[in-house]
Design a protein around this motif. Structure first.
Motif, mmCIF file in Angstrom:
data_model
loop_
_atom_site.group_PDB
_atom_site.id
_atom_site.type_symbol
_atom_site.label_atom_id
_atom_site.label_comp_id
_atom_site.label_asym_id
_atom_site.label_seq_id
_atom_site.Cartn_x
_atom_site.Cartn_y
_atom_site.Cartn_z
ATOM 1 N N SER A 641 3.198 -6.517 -2.412
ATOM 2 C CA SER A 641 2.095 -5.749 -1.865
ATOM 3 C C SER A 641 2.717 -4.677 -0.900
ATOM 4 O O SER A 641 3.451 -5.233 0.074
ATOM 5 C CB SER A 641 0.878 -6.335 -1.358
ATOM 6 O OG SER A 641 0.009 -5.392 -0.801
ATOM 7 N N TYR A 642 2.400 -3.287 -1.116
ATOM 8 C CA TYR A 642 2.893 -2.230 -0.020
ATOM 9 C C TYR A 642 1.806 -1.790 0.493
ATOM 10 O O TYR A 642 1.641 -0.766 0.972
ATOM 11 C CB TYR A 642 3.572 -1.079 -0.908
ATOM 12 C CG TYR A 642 4.963 -1.830 -1.547
ATOM 13 C CD1 TYR A 642 6.027 -1.613 -0.751
ATOM 14 C CD2 TYR A 642 4.987 -2.031 -2.804
ATOM 15 C CE1 TYR A 642 7.215 -1.980 -1.355
ATOM 16 C CE2 TYR A 642 6.139 -2.533 -3.315
ATOM 17 C CZ TYR A 642 7.226 -2.381 -2.594
ATOM 18 O OH TYR A 642 8.358 -2.961 -3.102
ATOM 19 N N TRP A 643 0.530 -2.422 0.364
ATOM 20 C CA TRP A 643 -0.768 -2.170 1.391
ATOM 21 C C TRP A 643 -0.262 -1.837 2.930
ATOM 22 O O TRP A 643 -0.866 -0.925 3.385
ATOM 23 C CB TRP A 643 -1.929 -3.018 1.261
ATOM 24 C CG TRP A 643 -3.112 -2.426 1.978
ATOM 25 C CD1 TRP A 643 -3.608 -3.275 2.863
ATOM 26 C CD2 TRP A 643 -3.883 -1.454 1.810
ATOM 27 N NE1 TRP A 643 -4.767 -2.607 3.452
ATOM 28 C CE2 TRP A 643 -5.078 -1.488 2.575
ATOM 29 C CE3 TRP A 643 -3.828 -0.415 0.715
ATOM 30 C CZ2 TRP A 643 -6.005 -0.528 2.439
ATOM 31 C CZ3 TRP A 643 -4.977 0.634 0.755
ATOM 32 C CH2 TRP A 643 -5.771 0.381 1.648
ATOM 33 N N PRO A 644 0.138 -2.570 3.435
ATOM 34 C CA PRO A 644 0.479 -2.480 4.885
ATOM 35 C C PRO A 644 1.073 -1.295 5.224
ATOM 36 O O PRO A 644 0.778 -0.389 6.109
ATOM 37 C CB PRO A 644 0.917 -3.728 5.487
ATOM 38 C CG PRO A 644 0.913 -4.813 4.553
ATOM 39 C CD PRO A 644 0.774 -4.046 3.197
ATOM 40 N N GLN A 645 2.078 -0.979 4.348
ATOM 41 C CA GLN A 645 3.007 0.166 4.437
ATOM 42 C C GLN A 645 2.173 1.607 4.452
ATOM 43 O O GLN A 645 2.338 2.541 5.116
ATOM 44 C CB GLN A 645 4.321 0.238 3.771
ATOM 45 C CG GLN A 645 5.379 -0.735 3.874
ATOM 46 C CD GLN A 645 4.821 -2.046 3.256
ATOM 47 O OE1 GLN A 645 4.143 -2.329 2.904
ATOM 48 N NE2 GLN A 645 5.852 -3.007 3.616
ATOM 49 N N THR A 650 -0.586 6.514 6.135
ATOM 50 C CA THR A 650 -1.897 7.261 6.423
ATOM 51 C C THR A 650 -2.364 7.435 8.061
ATOM 52 O O THR A 650 -2.573 8.717 8.241
ATOM 53 C CB THR A 650 -2.991 6.414 5.592
ATOM 54 O OG1 THR A 650 -2.484 6.297 4.167
ATOM 55 C CG2 THR A 650 -4.068 7.389 5.635
ATOM 56 N N VAL A 651 -2.345 6.297 8.709
ATOM 57 C CA VAL A 651 -2.600 6.779 9.968
ATOM 58 C C VAL A 651 -1.882 7.761 10.727
ATOM 59 O O VAL A 651 -2.210 8.533 11.626
ATOM 60 C CB VAL A 651 -2.781 5.156 10.668
ATOM 61 C CG1 VAL A 651 -3.060 5.629 12.140
ATOM 62 C CG2 VAL A 651 -3.917 4.364 10.094
ATOM 63 N N LEU A 652 -0.597 7.429 10.343
ATOM 64 C CA LEU A 652 0.310 8.488 11.296
ATOM 65 C C LEU A 652 0.292 10.111 10.935
ATOM 66 O O LEU A 652 0.221 10.854 11.657
ATOM 67 C CB LEU A 652 1.882 8.091 10.926
ATOM 68 C CG LEU A 652 2.017 6.592 11.367
ATOM 69 C CD1 LEU A 652 3.575 6.266 11.045
ATOM 70 C CD2 LEU A 652 2.121 6.792 13.202
ATOM 71 N N LEU A 653 -0.265 10.192 9.740
ATOM 72 C CA LEU A 653 -0.420 11.412 8.911
ATOM 73 C C LEU A 653 -1.815 12.098 9.661
ATOM 74 O O LEU A 653 -1.737 13.409 9.909
ATOM 75 C CB LEU A 653 -0.445 11.335 7.431
ATOM 76 C CG LEU A 653 -0.623 12.820 6.956
ATOM 77 C CD1 LEU A 653 0.122 13.958 7.269
ATOM 78 C CD2 LEU A 653 -0.977 12.522 5.092
ATOM 79 N N ALA A 654 -2.797 11.185 9.817
ATOM 80 C CA ALA A 654 -4.068 11.553 10.323
ATOM 81 C C ALA A 654 -3.886 11.953 11.801
ATOM 82 O O ALA A 654 -4.311 13.054 12.246
ATOM 83 C CB ALA A 654 -4.923 10.701 10.255
ATOM 84 N N VAL A 655 -2.972 11.485 12.633
ATOM 85 C CA VAL A 655 -2.992 11.509 13.831
ATOM 86 C C VAL A 655 -2.285 12.881 13.958
ATOM 87 O O VAL A 655 -2.275 13.769 15.102
ATOM 88 C CB VAL A 655 -2.062 10.371 14.726
ATOM 89 C CG1 VAL A 655 -1.628 10.736 15.950
ATOM 90 C CG2 VAL A 655 -3.075 9.010 14.642
ATOM 91 N N THR A 656 -1.025 13.076 13.285
ATOM 92 C CA THR A 656 -0.254 14.335 13.498
ATOM 93 C C THR A 656 -1.158 15.651 13.065
ATOM 94 O O THR A 656 -1.039 16.644 13.609
ATOM 95 C CB THR A 656 0.903 14.170 12.175
ATOM 96 O OG1 THR A 656 1.635 13.025 12.590
ATOM 97 C CG2 THR A 656 1.887 15.291 12.428
#
Length: 747
Positions: A641-645, A650-656
C-alpha cells in the motif's frame, strides 16, 4: 552458514553443499530471504599473492628481545649455522639458531666516558663484528665518538683480563649515523669503508690487520667525494678483488643541483702500495658508475644496499636496491661480475685542469695496464698516472638492460637473495626485500618477470629494517631492527589449502604432496611446484573450510560465478559491485551455483553450492521470523500500500499552495496602500509669456512669436497653483533682495 544458524534457514529456501566442499575463497550466506554469495575480483599484477598483517596467524614469526638492549644492527652467523652473533648497543649477544626462547649468551662492552652524559651520546654502538679465526671475534664500536676495537672469544668472554682497546679509526665510524661496511677475507685482513674523522667529511677505504702494510685511499687526491656513503662490500671466492658499493656526489657532471651517483669501487688484494709515489696508498683503486633506470623515467640514482650471490659456475651476480632522488619509487637491479670487469678494463676519465671538466683519456695505452691486479711493482710513471685516472668512462649496466623489479611509493632498505632448486630440477632465485616502513616482500624471479609471492608486516608501528641475514641450511631469514630480532621461515606452505593454490602461489619453497593432500616444503616426491600444473581432480579438490565471509587468500585470482541457465542466469540474479551474487527465490532459481577462480591461464572450482526449493513456491510472510526481515522489506507476492505516501504528498502540496496565496495577498495590499498616498501641492508656474525669451541671446532682433494659447491641463494646473500659493502685492527689489509692500499690506 554465515549470518544464520542452521535452524534459522527457511524450510523453502535451503542450500546444501555438494560433495565438493568449498574453501575460504568463496562463501555463501543466507540473509532472511535472498541468498548472497560473495567473491572478489583480481588485484593489480604487481600486488603480492598474499598480504599478512602484523601477528597474522597465517605467518609464524619468532621474536627475540632483551631488556635495556636496543639497536640490533650487526649479524654474524657461525659457519655451522648453529649460533647467531648479534652486535647491539653496548652488547654482543649469541643466539642459538632454531631454538625459540633460549637464553642467549652475552658480553657487555660498555662505553666508559665522562665527557658526555650516559643518556645521550655516551654509548658504544657495535659496527664491526667478524670472525677472526676459529676461536676469536674481532669487534669494533663507536665508543662515544672515539672508535675502539677488541678481541673476544666465541664464548663471549674477554680474551684476557684488562685487555686494552685498540684504536678503531679507519675501521669503524665515529658517529653511529654514518654509513659503513667491513669485510674480513680469508687471510685475516680487514677491508673497511667508513668515515675517517669526527666531522664525517673524510671517507676512506682501508685495509688493516694482517701482516702487510696498512693501505688507504688518498683524501688529498679526492678519490672519494666528501659525502660518500658506503652500503656493502664483497670478496668473491677464488677472486683477487674486493668490491665496494657506495653513493656520492658526482663531480664529472655539470648539474644545477647536487646530483647523487651510485658507484662500485674495486681494489686488489695483492696491492702493496707504492715505494716513492702513493706510499701506503692504493695503487689499484678504480671506481665506476652504476646505472639503474627505465626509459622515459627518472633514474634510480640512490643506492641503499647490495647483495652478492655466488654462481655455481664461478663468479657472482650483484643485486642492489635503489630509489630515485626525484621520484618516490624503488627498483631492484642485478649486475654480473663480468659487466663490472668489462668497465674496469675500459677507458679512463681525466680532469682537464684548464677547463675543470672531465674528459675521456685519449693518450697511449700503458703496459702493464694501470690499476690491474697483475700489475705488480709499478714504475713511478704508472703510479703518477693512477693518481689522476681513477674514474672509469664506462657505466655498469644491469642485466637485461633494465631493473628486475620496480615498485612505486616504497623504499627498499635491505636485500637478501637465496637460490633454491625446485622439484622439477630448475633453479630459482628468491629475493627478500625489506622496506623503510617495516614490511618484508618475498619475490621470485620467473622467465616472464618477477612475482611477489607474499608481503609480511613485521612490526606493529612503521620502522625501518636494519639488517637481513639468510641461514639457507636452516631455512630461516633473520631480521634486525631497533628493538629486537625476528626469525622468519623461508617457506610458508601451510597457507595454501588446495593444490591449485599451492601451485599458483609460485613459491619455489613449496609443492603439493598428493599422498597427504597438503602443501609442504619442497622435497623429492612432491608434485606441482613451480614447473607445471600437476593437480588432479581428486586430491586437489578444495579442502573443507569453516563457513563464513572472508577475502580470498590469493589476491591475484579472478573469481566468477556459474549459474543455472548459463553465465547470466535466468534474470532473477544480480551481481553487486562488490562481486556479491544476490539470488531472488522464485520458481526456476534452484540449481547449481559454482564459484570459479582463474589465474595464470588455469581455472578451477573453489566452491560448489546446490540451491534447493522443494515446494516450488516462495515462502509466505508468516513463515519467516520478524527479525529476519529488514526494515521496509516485503515478501514477493504481498500487495504493498502506498496510502501513507499519498497522504504525505497531498498535505505538503496544500501547505505550499496556501503559503503562495498569502504572499500574493500581501503584495496586493502593499500596492493599494501606495496608490492612496496623499500628494503635496505643486510649485508655482510662471506665465507662458515668461517661459520663453523675448530677445535672442545673440542680441539680434527676432520675429515676435505669436502668443501661445494654454491648454486645459495647463490652466487647471495654474489654477491649482493659485489655490495653494499665496498672492503677493507690491514691488520686488531684485538688487537689494527686498519686497516693497504698500501700507496696510502684509509681507
Amino acid at each position: 552458514m554465515a549470518g544464520l544458524c542452521p535452524h534459522e534457514v527457511p524450510a523453502h529456501a535451503a542450500t546444501s553443499p555438494s560433495p565438493r566442499s568449498h574453501s575460504e575463497n568463496c562463501k555463501i550466506s543466507l540473509f532472511f530471504f535472498p541468498v548472497s554469495v560473495a567473491g572478489r575480483g583480481k588485484q593489480e599484477a604487481s600486488s603480492p599473492s598474499c598480504a599478512c598483517g602484523h601477528r597474522d596467524p597465517r605467518r609464524t614469526l619468532t621474536h627475540f628481545s632483551q631488556d635495556n638492549v636496543s639497536h640490533y644492527d650487526i649479524f654474524l652467523l657461525h659457519e655451522s649455522e648453529e649460533e647467531l652473533y648479534v652486535g647491539a648497543r653496548d652488547r654482543v649477544l649469541a643466539l642459538t639458531v632454531g631454538t625459540p626462547g633460549s637464553i642467549p649468551a652475552g658480553m657487555l662492552i660498555p662505553c666508559l666516558c665522562s665527557s658526555a652524559p650516559p643518556q645521550t651520546e655516551c654509548f658504544n654502538f657495535i659496527r664491526v663484528l667478524v670472525a677472526l679465526n676459529q676461536t676469536h671475534l674481532y669487534v669494533c664500536g663507536t665508543y662515544a665518538f672515539s672508535p675502539a676495537c677488541t678481541y673476544i672469544n666465541f664464548t663471549l668472554m674477554s680474551s684476557g683480563r684488562g685487555q686494552p682497546f685498540l684504536d678503531g679509526k679507519g675501521q669503524c665510524p665515529f658517529d653511529p649515523q654514518h654509513t659503513y661496511t667491513a669485510l674480513l677475507v680469508a687471510d685475516g685482513e680487514l677491508y673497511a669503508g667508513t668515515m675517517n674523522n669526527f666531522q664525517g667529511n673524510e671517507p676512506i677505504i682501508s685495509r688493516s690487520l694482517g701482516s702487510r702494510t696498512l693501505l688507504k685511499t688518498d683524501a688529498f687526491l679526492r678519490w672519494l667525494s666528501a659525502d660518500a656513503a658506503f652500503v656493502a662490500s664483497f670478496s668473491i671466492p677464488g677472486d683477487d678483488k674486493v668490491y665496494f658499493f657506495f653513493e656520492e656526489t658526482a663531480d664529472e657532471f655539470d648539474f644545477f643541483e647536487r646530483l647523487l651517483v651510485p658507484r662500485v669501487a674495486r681494489v686488489c688484494k695483492s696491492d702493496v702500495g707504492g715505494d716513492k709515489v702513493l706510499q701506503k696508498k692504493w695503487t689499484t683503486f678504480l671506481k665506476a658508475q652504476l646505472v639503474c633506470s627505465q626509459p622515459g623515467h627518472f633514474p634510480f640514482n640512490v643506492i641503499h644496499h647490495a647483495f652478492a650471490l655466488p654462481r655455481r659456475d664461478g663468479g657472482a651476480d650483484f643485486y642492489a636496491v635503489f630509489t630515485s632522488q626525484w621520484a618516490g619509487s624503488a627498483a631492484v637491479c642485478a649486475y654480473s661480475q663480468e659487466a663490472l670487469e668489462k668497465v674496469f678494463e675500459g677507458k679512463y676519465k681525466e680532469l682537464n685542469k684548464e677547463s675543470s671538466r672531465w674528459t675521456v683519456y685519449g693518450g697511449p695505452d700503458m703496459n702493464p695496464r694501470p690499476g690491474s691486479c697483475y700489475m705488480g711493482p709499478s714504475s713511478d710513471k704508472a703510479l703518477t698516472f693512477m693518481k689522476d685516472h681513477f674514474l672509469m668512462d664506462g657505466k655498469v649496466t644491469p642485466t637485461q638492460g633494465q631493473p628486475l623489479l620496480v615498485k612505486t611509493d616504497i623504499t627498499y632498505t635491505r636485500i637478501a637473495v637465496d637460490e633454491t632448486r625446485g622439484i622439477s630440477g630448475a633453479t630459482y632465485r628468491v629475493m627478500f626485500l625489506a622496506t623503510a616502513e617495516g614490511f618484508l616482500h618475498k619475490a621470485v624471479e620467473l622467465p616472464e618477470g618477477p612475482h611477489i609471492v607474499e608481503s609480511i608486516q613485521l612490526f606493529e608501528r612503521p620502522e625501518p629494517v636494519k639488517n637481513l641475514l639468510l641461514a639457507p641450511g636452516k631455512g630461516i631469514l633473520y631480521v634486525g631492527y631497533s628493538s629486537g630480532v625476528l626469525q622468519v621461515p623461508l617457506a610458508n606452505c601451510s597457507l595454501h589449502r588446495s593444490c591449485a593454490e599451492c601451485v599458483l602461489a609460485r613459491d619455489p619453497y613449496c609443492a603439493w604432496y598428493s599422498l597427504e593432500g597438503s602443501c609442504q616444503p619442497t622435497r623429492p616426491g612432491l608434485e606441482g611446484g613451480m614447473g607445471h600444473m600437476g593437480c588432479t581432480a581428486s586430491p586437489c579438490s578444495p579442502s573443507p573450510q569453516p563457513a563464513g565471509l572472508s577475502p580470498p587468500l590469493n589476491a591475484l585470482a579472478n573469481y566468477s560465478w556459474q549459474q543455472p541457465g548459463g553465465p547470466g542466469g535466468r534474470g532473477d540474479t544480480a551481481l553487486l559491485p562488490n562481486h556479491t551474487l544476490v539470488v531472488i527465490m522464485q520458481r526456476g532459481t534452484a540449481g547449481t551455483y559454482k564459484c570459479r577462480a582463474s589465474e595464470n591461464g588455469y581455472t578451477w572450482t573453489v566452491a560448489h553450492y546446490q540451491l534447493q526449493d522443494p515446494s516450488g513456491v516462495a515462502p509466505q510472510l508468516d513463515e519467516l521470523a520478524e527479525e529476519e526481515l529488514a526494515w521496509g522489506s516485503s515478501v514477493p507476492g504481498t500487495p504493498r500500500s502506498y496510502w501513507p505516501q499519498f497522504v504525505t504528498v497531498t498535505v505538503l502540496l496544500a501547505v505550499t499552495l496556501a503559503a503562495a496565496a498569502c504572499l500574493a495577498l500581501l503584495a496586493y495590499h502593499d500596492q493599494l496602500k501606495a496608490r492612496s498616498k496623499v500628494r503635496g501641492c505643486s510649485a508655482p508656474h510662471s506665465p507662458p509669456s515668461q517661459r520663453r525669451e523675448k530677445v535672442p541671446l545673440n542680441g539680434g532682433t527676432g520675429e515676435p512669436s505669436a502668443p501661445e494659447v494654454p491648454t486645459e491641463e495647463e490652466e487647471e494646473e495654474e489654477e491649482g497653483s493659485r489655490a495653494c500659493c499665496p498672492q503677493l502685492d507690491g514691488d520686488i527689489d531684485v538688487d537689494n533682495n527686498r519686497l516693497h509692500v504698500p501700507v496696510g499690506g502684509t509681507a
